[in-house]
Design a protein around this motif. Structure first.
Motif, PDB file in Angstrom:
ATOM      1  N   TYR A   3      -1.476   9.318  -3.376  1.00  0.00           N
ATOM      2  CA  TYR A   3      -2.491   8.454  -3.985  1.00  0.00           C
ATOM      3  C   TYR A   3      -3.858   9.069  -3.700  1.00  0.00           C
ATOM      4  CZ  TYR A   3       1.124   4.885  -4.438  1.00  0.00           C
ATOM      5  OH  TYR A   3       2.258   4.195  -4.763  1.00  0.00           O
TER       6      TYR A   3
ATOM      7  N   LYS B 114      -3.796  -5.042  -0.053  1.00  0.00           N
ATOM      8  CA  LYS B 114      -2.582  -5.751  -0.449  1.00  0.00           C
ATOM      9  C   LYS B 114      -1.552  -5.741   0.685  1.00  0.00           C
ATOM     10  CE  LYS B 114       0.791  -6.070  -4.131  1.00  0.00           C
ATOM     11  NZ  LYS B 114       1.284  -5.630  -5.389  1.00  0.00           N
TER      12      LYS B 114
ATOM     13  N   SER C 262      -6.833   8.319  -5.606  1.00  0.00           N
ATOM     14  CA  SER C 262      -7.942   7.445  -5.980  1.00  0.00           C
ATOM     15  C   SER C 262      -8.318   6.535  -4.812  1.00  0.00           C
ATOM     16  CB  SER C 262      -7.551   6.583  -7.188  1.00  0.00           C
ATOM     17  OG  SER C 262      -8.448   5.506  -7.350  1.00  0.00           O
ATOM     18  N   GLU C 263      -9.563   6.649  -4.358  1.00  0.00           N
ATOM     19  CA  GLU C 263     -10.042   5.790  -3.267  1.00  0.00           C
ATOM     20  C   GLU C 263      -9.945   4.315  -3.661  1.00  0.00           C
ATOM     21  OE1 GLU C 263     -11.190   5.987   0.023  1.00  0.00           O
ATOM     22  OE2 GLU C 263     -10.281   7.966  -0.151  1.00  0.00           O
ATOM     23  N   ARG C 264     -10.287   4.020  -4.877  1.00  0.00           N
ATOM     24  CA  ARG C 264     -10.243   2.623  -5.343  1.00  0.00           C
ATOM     25  C   ARG C 264      -8.817   2.074  -5.245  1.00  0.00           C
ATOM     26  NH1 ARG C 264     -12.890   0.914 -10.908  1.00  0.00           N
ATOM     27  NH2 ARG C 264     -14.330  -0.274  -9.658  1.00  0.00           N
ATOM     28  N   GLU C 265      -7.854   2.860  -5.718  1.00  0.00           N
ATOM     29  CA  GLU C 265      -6.466   2.419  -5.680  1.00  0.00           C
ATOM     30  C   GLU C 265      -5.969   2.283  -4.243  1.00  0.00           C
ATOM     31  OE1 GLU C 265      -2.214   3.532  -7.793  1.00  0.00           O
ATOM     32  OE2 GLU C 265      -3.688   5.121  -7.559  1.00  0.00           O
ATOM     33  N   VAL C 266      -6.312   3.242  -3.385  1.00  0.00           N
ATOM     34  CA  VAL C 266      -5.877   3.192  -1.992  1.00  0.00           C
ATOM     35  C   VAL C 266      -6.486   1.987  -1.279  1.00  0.00           C
ATOM     36  CG1 VAL C 266      -6.027   4.374   0.249  1.00  0.00           C
ATOM     37  CG2 VAL C 266      -5.331   5.639  -1.788  1.00  0.00           C
ATOM     38  N   LYS C 267      -7.756   1.719  -1.513  1.00  0.00           N
ATOM     39  CA  LYS C 267      -8.389   0.554  -0.884  1.00  0.00           C
ATOM     40  C   LYS C 267      -7.688  -0.730  -1.306  1.00  0.00           C
ATOM     41  CE  LYS C 267     -12.918   2.516  -0.111  1.00  0.00           C
ATOM     42  NZ  LYS C 267     -14.359   2.413  -0.318  1.00  0.00           N
ATOM     43  N   TYR C 268      -7.350  -0.830  -2.587  1.00  0.00           N
ATOM     44  CA  TYR C 268      -6.641  -2.006  -3.083  1.00  0.00           C
ATOM     45  C   TYR C 268      -5.268  -2.119  -2.423  1.00  0.00           C
ATOM     46  CZ  TYR C 268      -3.721  -4.923  -6.005  1.00  0.00           C
ATOM     47  OH  TYR C 268      -2.822  -5.869  -6.424  1.00  0.00           O
ATOM     48  N   LEU C 269      -4.532  -1.013  -2.347  1.00  0.00           N
ATOM     49  CA  LEU C 269      -3.193  -1.043  -1.764  1.00  0.00           C
ATOM     50  C   LEU C 269      -3.225  -1.399  -0.274  1.00  0.00           C
ATOM     51  CD1 LEU C 269      -1.602   2.038  -3.559  1.00  0.00           C
ATOM     52  CD2 LEU C 269      -1.017  -0.375  -3.894  1.00  0.00           C
TER      53      LEU C 269
END
Length: 121
Positions: free
Chosen positions: A55, A67, A57-64
């Motif tokens: 992963y 979560k 994308s920082e945005r995606e990792v922060k979201y995951l």
């Protein structure tokens, strides 16, 4: 040591995660409990581990990370508060020490949690 706005980083193409000792020291000193220190380590390592899985994308990792933390620990847990992006609100001392230097020495933690990962040689 890394700049204080960097908690850790993953070296792409490796299984290496580098954690910022300066930030860890501040958290260890200012935390109100072992739970808070452990939450920081979990939050940081989960973030970088997701990068190691591909992963980018920082945005995606922060979201995951948010979560994972919120679904497993509940909304009031320190790891969730960190994942919500309020890390410097929890530790304003990090803003006060300014950007730290980039150190030349690394401390390698060998056999980190090896007992639960027998597939790593």
């Amino acid at each position: 040591d890394l700049p204080t706005h960097v908690g850790a980083y993953h070296v792409v193409g490796s299984n290496l995660i580098v954690m910022n000792k300066t930030v860890l020291d501040v958290v260890s000193t200012k935390a109100k409990s072992h739970l808070e220190v452990n939450s920081f380590v979990f939050y940081i390592l989960t973030h970088e581990y997701l990068h190691s899985l591909g992963y980018t994308s920082e945005r995606e990792v922060k979201y995951l990370v948010y979560k994972v933390c919120s679904e497993n620990f509940g909304p009031d847990h320190p790891a969730v508060k960190m994942a919500e992006g309020r890390f410097t609100d929890l530790y304003p001392e990090l803003k006060e020490i300014g950007p730290s230097r980039i150190g030349g020495e690394f401390e390698v933690i060998r056999n980190f949690d090896k007992s639960s990962m027998p597939y790593i040689g």
